[in-house]
Scaffold this active site. Sequence first.
Site, PDB file in Angstrom:
ATOM      1  N   ASN A  61      78.657  -8.185  25.410  1.00  0.00           N
ATOM      2  CA  ASN A  61      79.505  -7.907  23.925  1.00  0.00           C
ATOM      3  C   ASN A  61      78.662  -7.524  23.084  1.00  0.00           C
ATOM      4  O   ASN A  61      77.214  -7.384  23.458  1.00  0.00           O
ATOM      5  CB  ASN A  61      80.452  -9.313  23.883  1.00  0.00           C
ATOM      6  CG  ASN A  61      79.329 -10.335  23.643  1.00  0.00           C
ATOM      7  OD1 ASN A  61      78.163 -10.314  23.202  1.00  0.00           O
ATOM      8  ND2 ASN A  61      79.854 -11.664  23.835  1.00  0.00           N
TER       9      ASN A  61
ATOM     10  N   LYS B 267      77.378  -9.022  20.246  1.00  0.00           N
ATOM     11  CA  LYS B 267      76.271  -9.926  20.016  1.00  0.00           C
ATOM     12  C   LYS B 267      75.265  -9.690  21.014  1.00  0.00           C
ATOM     13  O   LYS B 267      73.964  -9.709  20.724  1.00  0.00           O
ATOM     14  CB  LYS B 267      76.739 -11.088  19.832  1.00  0.00           C
ATOM     15  CG  LYS B 267      75.928 -12.372  19.431  1.00  0.00           C
ATOM     16  CD  LYS B 267      76.716 -13.437  19.084  1.00  0.00           C
ATOM     17  CE  LYS B 267      75.660 -14.975  18.876  1.00  0.00           C
ATOM     18  NZ  LYS B 267      74.721 -15.076  20.000  1.00  0.00           N
ATOM     19  N   GLU B 268      75.615  -9.574  22.437  1.00  0.00           N
ATOM     20  CA  GLU B 268      74.588  -9.600  23.390  1.00  0.00           C
ATOM     21  C   GLU B 268      73.783  -8.600  23.554  1.00  0.00           C
ATOM     22  O   GLU B 268      72.504  -8.445  23.924  1.00  0.00           O
ATOM     23  CB  GLU B 268      75.363  -9.911  24.687  1.00  0.00           C
ATOM     24  CG  GLU B 268      76.020 -11.376  24.709  1.00  0.00           C
ATOM     25  CD  GLU B 268      76.998 -11.399  26.094  1.00  0.00           C
ATOM     26  OE1 GLU B 268      77.585 -12.690  26.428  1.00  0.00           O
ATOM     27  OE2 GLU B 268      77.481 -10.356  26.540  1.00  0.00           O
TER      28      GLU B 268
ATOM     29  N   ASP C 118      86.089 -12.886  30.656  1.00  0.00           N
ATOM     30  CA  ASP C 118      85.955 -13.031  32.070  1.00  0.00           C
ATOM     31  C   ASP C 118      87.166 -12.269  32.760  1.00  0.00           C
ATOM     32  O   ASP C 118      87.048 -11.549  33.827  1.00  0.00           O
ATOM     33  CB  ASP C 118      86.419 -14.667  32.490  1.00  0.00           C
ATOM     34  CG  ASP C 118      85.259 -15.416  32.119  1.00  0.00           C
ATOM     35  OD1 ASP C 118      84.039 -15.036  31.977  1.00  0.00           O
ATOM     36  OD2 ASP C 118      85.375 -16.699  31.691  1.00  0.00           O
TER      37      ASP C 118
END
Length: 332
Positions: free
Chosen positions: A208, A210-211, A279
């Site tokens: 995502n 942020k990651e 997921d």
Amino acid sequence: MSPVLDMSISELFDAFNNLRVLIIGDVMLDSYVWGRVERISPEAPVPVVNVIRRELRLGGAGNVLLNVQALGAEAIICSVIGTDEPGDRLVGELTERCLTCNGLIRSQSRITTIKERIIAGSQQVVRVDTETDKPITAEERTQLINKAKELIPTCHVVVFEDYDKGVLDAHAIAEITSFANEQGVPTVVDPKKRNFLHYNHTTLFKPNLKELKEGLKIEFDVDDPDQFQQAVDTLKNHLQIKGALITLSERGVYIDFNSEQYRLPAHLRKISDVSGAGDTVISIAACCVALRQAPQLIAGLSNLGGGLVCESVGVVPIDKARLREEAIRLDL
């Protein structure tokens, strides 16, 4: 990559039923305790929750298993859990849902992760995590790698489902990825911070926003196309991956795969709960990659599925019939 398979949405959804998907990573239990609060404890200024019901669910990589199964594919877990009572309960949950346990390794020295949520009314009062994030032992890592190598030739795609709980490390990731590439089996990654830069030579990498920023240790303006593409290029070049699928929350998704780039907006929906949406996205993307679908369809269908599950409260797998209906309606 092999040529893209041209098929209709209906043919694609039927083809999901023929897939075997190997999910490697951190599987855990989610425990829910629902009750009501009518008084404060005389022992401390905390609410007393009178329990109404309890429920166990598969968590972590287990939710990807359930999503893959909901799509019609066979979902196979490869992980390390404890020989403790929560581990027995996890095996029971898998068995009850007709999910195979052949890829599970039971560890004498490791506890099974269980996350317990105490909920009064609609309010979560507290969460209690019983877990370890220490790496598995060298012997367990060898067992995990060997088990993965045993299963990969019978599968159509491998999903690395990493929750930073210690099942995956750089050595295991490299060994498994190299073997999958030799077998011609694509690898799809849902990363976390600790191993972010270890997924070299994988097929599709799905962080995502942020990651992505934390993993590369960079800042950029996601709304500036040039800055954002530069970040994606940095990711692809550093890891030598074939493609990236970036989830952007309310901004939708972005895919850079097979020399094609698309940015798709989020679908307008009544959002009840975003838990588990990632997921669902990784599950749909993995099945589409296994069936050699075009990048725009991979991103579009994954984006649609992630939005659909956000309409439900709690972590729920995708409803295949509704996803198919919406995909046909939107002419994906």
